[in-house]
Design an enzyme around this catalytic site. Structure first.
Site, short mmCIF file in Angstrom:
data_model
loop_
_atom_site.label_atom_id
_atom_site.label_comp_id
_atom_site.label_asym_id
_atom_site.label_seq_id
_atom_site.Cartn_x
_atom_site.Cartn_y
_atom_site.Cartn_z
N HIS A 1 0.80 -1.23 0.00
CA HIS A 1 0.00 0.00 0.00
C HIS A 1 0.83 1.29 0.00
O HIS A 1 0.53 2.23 0.74
CB HIS A 1 -0.95 0.01 1.21
CG HIS A 1 -2.04 -1.02 1.14
ND1 HIS A 1 -2.52 -1.54 -0.02
CD2 HIS A 1 -2.77 -1.63 2.14
CE1 HIS A 1 -3.50 -2.40 0.22
NE2 HIS A 1 -3.66 -2.49 1.52
N GLU B 1 -11.60 -3.81 -2.44
CA GLU B 1 -10.66 -2.85 -3.03
C GLU B 1 -10.53 -3.11 -4.52
O GLU B 1 -9.98 -4.14 -4.92
CB GLU B 1 -9.30 -2.98 -2.35
CG GLU B 1 -9.32 -2.75 -0.86
CD GLU B 1 -8.14 -3.45 -0.16
OE1 GLU B 1 -6.99 -3.11 -0.41
OE2 GLU B 1 -8.41 -4.37 0.64
N HIS C 1 -9.59 2.20 0.60
CA HIS C 1 -9.55 1.11 1.58
C HIS C 1 -10.66 1.23 2.62
O HIS C 1 -10.42 1.06 3.82
CB HIS C 1 -8.18 1.08 2.24
CG HIS C 1 -7.72 -0.26 2.69
ND1 HIS C 1 -8.37 -0.99 3.66
CD2 HIS C 1 -6.69 -1.03 2.29
CE1 HIS C 1 -7.73 -2.12 3.85
NE2 HIS C 1 -6.71 -2.19 3.03
C1 GLA Z 1 -5.08 -5.01 2.50
C2 GLA Z 1 -4.24 -6.22 2.48
C3 GLA Z 1 -4.37 -6.95 3.76
C4 GLA Z 1 -4.10 -6.07 4.93
C5 GLA Z 1 -4.99 -4.87 4.87
C6 GLA Z 1 -4.68 -3.90 5.98
O1 GLA Z 1 -6.38 -5.28 2.26
O2 GLA Z 1 -4.50 -7.06 1.38
O3 GLA Z 1 -3.49 -8.04 3.79
O4 GLA Z 1 -2.76 -5.64 4.89
O5 GLA Z 1 -4.85 -4.23 3.65
O6 GLA Z 1 -4.58 -4.52 7.21
#
Ligand code: GLA
Length: 379
Positions: free
Chosen positions: A139, A343, A212
């Site tokens: 991210h 997402e 997110h």
């Molecule tokens: C995303 C990732 C997860 C986790 C979340 C935040 O969705 O795919 O593995 O890291 O973000 O906790």
């Protein structure tokens, strides 16, 4: 990446009225419900003032968005009994976000999801990114787009719309190129939250932008999302290794716990997925048109969320790492599976996976993707 030119946007005056703070995940029927957009101070970060915008549509639905991280802090809609509550996890003060919750409601970039070992190549140049998730990059790194203060402007439009802009400098978190990013949030009278992502670079780079938000359609984090019914229009998914990096295979969901094509309760087969769902689904759509790809519904509240996107992938994350250590603004523990994320994205680790759709953005090209979350209530 396909180039679509955006119209030049007229930026209008900002209505600097103050709003009453709204406690997320809590019913609040006393809020101002006049259609439009208002702006209030939300505190300070990085020596800059942070603002909280409230977008209200003709139905009285309200979405609050912070210029810190471009975070959707609350999305208040009535349930089947006309009781209003927020269907997303969020805090009513900036301090909750400065404590770095796991990306609650935030804009994610420069690359949403994981890049293996924090490394990728463009032609012969190798780039090294922050490894903030075990040995991988996640991210956008240590200070991704979720932790920066965005510039903001509202538009003189009949539909409440907020434009957020950020310049991610050449070398930031290890990525090449100055990247100019614009994200426009619009709340329509059909209860759609439309998110348009645009970007331009001055050097070849990789880009994968998403939001997110964590949804719980009951509006109460004390309920898990295991009773929600999820449909994902995907016949295939990308299996992952133990560090959640795709193996490179594209596998059919048929006969596996990943088959959500007909709509299924999330809790039904979650125990047979190690760690819970945290996977990229390969959407059936064949082009980059805006297409319905998923729907989520909850009988208790009567609410349904539909997801439309121009993107080829969808990460379904079932809130596996939430462990009760973070509390809502009104003190409720945010436990495992108390919310989920849908997402929209290009596939994880695409820069290292030649068979996945490309995330390369070259100078002169326009990055442009659109995702719409639409909420409705069945009374
Ligand atoms: C995303 C990732 C997860 C986790 C979340 C935040 O969705 O795919 O593995 O890291 O973000 O906790």
């Amino acid at each position: 990446m396909k180039g679509i030119t955006l119209p030049v946007l007229g930026i209008a005056a900002i209505f600097a009225t103050s709003i009453s703070s709204c406690n997320n995940q809590k019913s609040d029927d006393t809020m101002e419900t006049k259609k439009g957009i208002t702006k209030a101070s939300f505190g300070q970060a990085d020596g800059k003032e942070v603002f909280l915008y409230t977008l209200t549509n003709a139905k009285g639905t309200q979405v609050k968005i912070s210029t810190y991280g471009g975070v959707v802090t609350s999305w208040i809609v009535p349930d089947k009994n006309d009781k209003k509550s927020s269907i997303v996890l969020g805090f009513d003060s900036l301090s909750g976000y400065l404590a770095k919750p796991p990306y609650f409601g935030a804009l994610i970039g420069r690359y949403g999801n994981r890049i293996a070992n924090g490394k990728f190549k463009i032609d012969t140049s190798e780039y090294t990114l922050a490894t903030n998730n075990g040995r991988n990059h996640l991210h956008g790194g240590n200070k991704g787009f979720d932790k920066v203060v965005w510039e903001s402007a509202t538009e003189n439009d009949s539909v409440p719309s907020l434009m957020l802009s950020y310049l991610s400098k050449d070398g930031e978190e290890g990525y090449p190129g100055n990247l100019n990013v614009d994200v426009r949030y619009t709340l329509t009278d059909d209860n759609e939250l439309k998110i348009e992502y645009s970007a331009k670079t001055d050097k070849a780079t990789v880009v994968n932008l998403t939001n997110h938000s964590y949804f719980n359609l009951t509006g109460n984090v004390s309920n898990t999302i295991l009773d929600h019914t999820l449909m994902i229009d995907a016949d295939n998914y990308t299996p992952v290794d133990s560090t959640l990096i795709p193996t490179g295979e594209i596998k059919p969901v048929k006969g596996t716990p990943f088959d959500f094509t007909k709509g299924e309760k999330i809790g039904l087969r979650i125990d047979s997925v190690k760690g819970g769902y945290d996977h990229n689904f390969v959407l059936n759509k064949k082009d980059s048109s805006l297409t319905k790809v998923a729907s989520l519904s909850d009988d208790k509240s009567g609410r349904t969320l539909e997801v439309f996107t121009t993107e080829p992938g969808l990460q379904f994350y079932s809130g596996n790492f939430l462990d009760g250590s973070i509390k809502t603004s009104d003190g409720k523990a945010i436990n495992q599976h108390s919310a989920l994320c849908l997402e929209t994205q290009h596939f994880p680790d695409s820069p290292n996976q030649p068979k996945f759709p490309s995330t390369l953005l070259l100078p002169g090209q326009q990055y442009h993707t659109v995702t719409v979350y639409k909420i409705s209530v069945n009374k």
